[in-house]
Each structure stands twice: as structure tokens, then as C-alpha cells.
Motif scaffolding. Sequence first.
Motif, mmCIF file in Angstrom:
data_model
loop_
_atom_site.group_PDB
_atom_site.id
_atom_site.type_symbol
_atom_site.label_atom_id
_atom_site.label_comp_id
_atom_site.label_asym_id
_atom_site.label_seq_id
_atom_site.Cartn_x
_atom_site.Cartn_y
_atom_site.Cartn_z
ATOM 1 N N THR A 64 54.905 110.442 78.040
ATOM 2 C CA THR A 64 54.249 111.351 78.990
ATOM 3 C C THR A 64 52.874 110.875 79.455
ATOM 4 O O THR A 64 52.373 111.356 80.472
ATOM 5 N N ALA A 65 52.253 109.958 78.715
ATOM 6 C CA ALA A 65 50.931 109.438 79.087
ATOM 7 C C ALA A 65 50.768 108.060 78.441
ATOM 8 O O ALA A 65 51.381 107.797 77.398
ATOM 9 N N PRO A 66 49.982 107.183 79.043
ATOM 10 C CA PRO A 66 49.789 105.862 78.433
ATOM 11 C C PRO A 66 49.317 105.994 76.982
ATOM 12 O O PRO A 66 48.435 106.799 76.676
ATOM 13 N N ALA A 67 49.933 105.214 76.098
ATOM 14 C CA ALA A 67 49.601 105.289 74.670
ATOM 15 C C ALA A 67 49.682 103.909 74.048
ATOM 16 O O ALA A 67 50.456 103.062 74.480
ATOM 17 N N GLY A 68 48.881 103.717 73.035
ATOM 18 C CA GLY A 68 48.930 102.479 72.262
ATOM 19 C C GLY A 68 47.862 101.495 72.662
ATOM 20 O O GLY A 68 47.440 101.433 73.813
ATOM 21 N N ILE A 69 47.418 100.773 71.666
ATOM 22 C CA ILE A 69 46.508 99.650 71.864
ATOM 23 C C ILE A 69 47.013 98.536 70.958
ATOM 24 O O ILE A 69 47.757 98.777 70.016
ATOM 25 N N GLY A 70 46.634 97.337 71.262
ATOM 26 C CA GLY A 70 47.083 96.254 70.401
ATOM 27 C C GLY A 70 48.466 95.767 70.756
ATOM 28 O O GLY A 70 48.777 95.534 71.917
ATOM 29 N N ASP A 71 49.353 95.694 69.758
ATOM 30 C CA ASP A 71 50.630 95.019 69.965
ATOM 31 C C ASP A 71 51.747 95.878 70.549
ATOM 32 O O ASP A 71 52.777 95.352 70.954
ATOM 33 N N VAL A 72 51.584 97.205 70.625
ATOM 34 C CA VAL A 72 52.591 98.063 71.251
ATOM 35 C C VAL A 72 51.894 99.026 72.204
ATOM 36 O O VAL A 72 51.011 99.781 71.794
ATOM 37 N N LYS A 73 52.320 98.991 73.473
ATOM 38 C CA LYS A 73 51.786 99.910 74.484
ATOM 39 C C LYS A 73 52.966 100.524 75.224
ATOM 40 O O LYS A 73 53.889 99.820 75.630
ATOM 41 N N ILE A 74 52.928 101.848 75.388
ATOM 42 C CA ILE A 74 54.012 102.567 76.053
ATOM 43 C C ILE A 74 53.410 103.391 77.181
ATOM 44 O O ILE A 74 52.412 104.085 76.979
ATOM 45 N N THR A 75 54.031 103.306 78.374
ATOM 46 C CA THR A 75 53.492 103.954 79.560
ATOM 47 C C THR A 75 54.614 104.600 80.361
ATOM 48 O O THR A 75 55.632 103.952 80.621
ATOM 49 N N PRO A 76 54.432 105.864 80.785
ATOM 50 C CA PRO A 76 55.435 106.471 81.661
ATOM 51 C C PRO A 76 55.344 105.853 83.063
ATOM 52 O O PRO A 76 54.287 105.407 83.487
#
Length: 137
Positions: A64-76
Motif C-alpha cells: 500500500t505504500a513504499p516500504a523497506g530500506i537496504g536489500d528489500v524494497k517493496i512499492t505499490p
Amino acid sequence: MNFPGLELKIRMAFVAGPDMRLLVPVRLYYTDTDPYAVQFSFDVAPDQVVRWTFARELLYQGLTAPAGIGDVKITPIGPHRNRCFSIELESADGYACLEGPGASVTAWLAKTFEVVPEGRESESVDIDSFLDKLLTH
């Protein structure tokens, strides 16, 4: 709790360049023996599977919103009704970006929260067994 786990098999687009996307089979897996995490794997070749384990909460937030820093990032991606998502994975071995359907992952993730509700993950962790294994090695 003893259940075999929850699995979701989908196809995601591996973003190989600005105009190049390759469909790859992806498997998401959740079990109450590791209630804080989801497992994510995809085939990069017939005999090569990439596996990642990361926080279930990260996946939940990233849909639902950009999340994660470093080695995993997930973005709608896209409007809420037809929303997709991207997941970027980075390590010393390389980088991968995949895009896939948000609705099926959201529905699967909801099932994981039925099995182990948010905030109750620690009830599924057998600390005594974990410590026994740790102390015997």
C-alpha cells in the motif's frame, strides 16, 4: 499450531531493462514456525532458484505504500483498484526487480494473518525449543 503452511504461486515480470520484462514463476510461502517472515522464491533458470526471506510486515506495508530500506524494497504501482507492486532485491550477488499482481498477494497475505494474527506472532514461537537447539550446538 501445526499446519503445512500457506503457499501462493504466481507469475511476476522480471524487469530486465527499460523495455524488457520476462515472466517468471514466483512462490510465496508462510508457516507458523517462522511467523514473522515470508519466503519468496523465483526461478532465474531451470536449475537456479533465488530465495529470499523477509518480514511479513514489510510485504504488508509495501503493498500500500513504499516500504523497506537496504536489500528489500517493496512499492505499490498503479491505482488502488488494479494495483500491482514491485519488489527490489539486492545483495552482493546481484540485483533483481520484479513486478506482480497486488490483489492475489494481498488475499494470500490476509490468510497468513488469519493463521497468525498481527501482534500475536510471538505466541507461535517455541522459545524453549529454539534455545535448546542453540545451546546444544
